[in-house]
Design an enzyme around this catalytic site. Structure first.
Site, short mmCIF file in Angstrom:
data_model
loop_
_atom_site.label_atom_id
_atom_site.label_comp_id
_atom_site.label_asym_id
_atom_site.label_seq_id
_atom_site.Cartn_x
_atom_site.Cartn_y
_atom_site.Cartn_z
N PRO A 7 -29.03 52.86 31.48
CA PRO A 7 -28.47 53.77 31.53
C PRO A 7 -26.88 53.59 30.84
O PRO A 7 -26.25 52.57 30.69
CB PRO A 7 -27.63 54.02 33.27
CG PRO A 7 -28.87 52.68 33.79
CD PRO A 7 -29.19 51.83 32.67
N GLU A 8 -26.75 55.13 30.57
CA GLU A 8 -25.46 55.12 29.68
C GLU A 8 -25.19 56.79 29.42
O GLU A 8 -25.50 56.33 31.01
CB GLU A 8 -25.76 55.30 28.15
CG GLU A 8 -26.58 54.42 27.08
CD GLU A 8 -26.26 54.49 25.94
OE1 GLU A 8 -26.29 55.26 25.18
OE2 GLU A 8 -27.55 54.06 24.94
#
Length: 292
Positions: A7-8
DNA sequence: CAAGACTCCTGACGGC
DNA sequence: TGCCGTCAGGAGTCTT
């Protein structure tokens, strides 16, 4: 092997947006920790009493960190100052709001006053959560939000010139700019026509504005389709995969033709990370001339 | 100051 | 078929 997807910023933003309406206004009725190292602070023993009875007043994010603000609760004497439940999903963390308090790979769960649970799951166990009075107790120094007002071409031009670092690791450095990870750095550098090995202080002055614009455009485009899902890890809290992987220009496309010019995308390793580049769209920096 | 090594973890994958 | 070694990856920490 397929690249992993962590996840960014766009994924964390998507998660926060989805859980916000389910959490804000809910009172926490209890807490349970299933994997001790997931909790940075306080101690596992102190966690339940610290959060129980408090109401979630806000759900937001800073860089790749999610933050839930908790009010002072209804403790005797009118309660105390508010707290923050803050965390980082790292590789495989997920935040869910659901009936099941202990799904597979659960590391921590919080009971809610509507009978459901806020659940933190994490296959890889790299993710961390913490409950603190002030965010700086656990948050490291973070650079500007790339979608915020202070991040723009002029700022980036000065910031690039002030350092002498390869673009890829510099943009991954959360103290430089907050929220970018491996996928979106590769995508933004391709969109800007810059090679990941370019040194920051050798980027042309006129290239800073397009790079800033490319970073923002890639992030906004990803948020618009709920992030990227390349494998079984990232799902929105609603259980849906993101769709931005369908728009990747370089990431995970080694050997496939560049969608801009047709030349095969090449994969290299930069700073111990898989890095994808089109050598035509992103000319390599001039090799340093060997001494005669 | 920059960059490489090492660590934490697990599931997926390649090799045989 | 199944065992087993290898690998990726964010970020903190330590070393060069």
């Amino acid at each position: 092997m397929l690249p992993r997807v962590m996840p960014e910023l766009p994924e964390v933003e998507t998660i926060v947006r989805q859980i916000r309406p389910q959490l804000v206004g809910r009172r926490i009725t209890g807490a349970r920790l299933h994997w001790a190292r997931t909790l940075q602070r306080p101690t596992p023993r102190a966690l339940p009493a610290l959060v129980t009875g408090r109401t979630i007043t806000r759900a937001w994010r800073r860089g790749k960190y999610f933050v839930l603000d908790l009010d002072g609760g209804d403790r005797e004497g009118g309660g105390d100052a508010g707290l923050h439940l803050v965390g980082h999903l790292r590789m495989s963390g997920r935040l869910l709001v659901q009936q099941d308090a202990a799904p597979e790979h659960v590391r921590a769960s919080f009971g809610l006053d509507d009978g459901r649970h806020l659940v933190f799951t994490d296959v890889r166990k790299f993710g961390r959560i913490a409950v603190v009075r002030a965010l700086d107790e656990v948050l490291p120094a973070l650079g500007p939000e790339p979608l915020g007002e202070t991040f723009d071409g002029p700022w980036l031009r000065v910031a690039l010139a002030a350092r002498r670092r390869r673009l890829k690791p510099l943009l991954l450095d959360q103290s430089f700019v907050a929220g970018l990870g491996n996928i979106y750095v590769d995508e933004a550098l391709h969109a800007a026509g810059l090679h990941p090995l370019c040194l920051s202080d050798r980027v042309a002055r006129h290239a800073a504005e397009p790079l800033a614009a490319a970073i923002r455009a890639v992030l906004l485009a990803a948020i618009a389709v709920e992030g990227s899902s390349f494998d079984t890890f990232y799902r929105t809290p609603a259980g849906q995969p993101g769709r931005y992987q369908d728009d990747f220009r370089v990431y995970g496309r080694d050997g496939l033709p560049c969608r801009t010019c047709g030349r095969p995308i090449r994969k290299l390793v930069v700073a111990q990370r898989g890095t994808h580049v089109c050598t035509r769209c992103q000319p390599a920096p001039r090799a340093r001339r060997a001494k005669a």
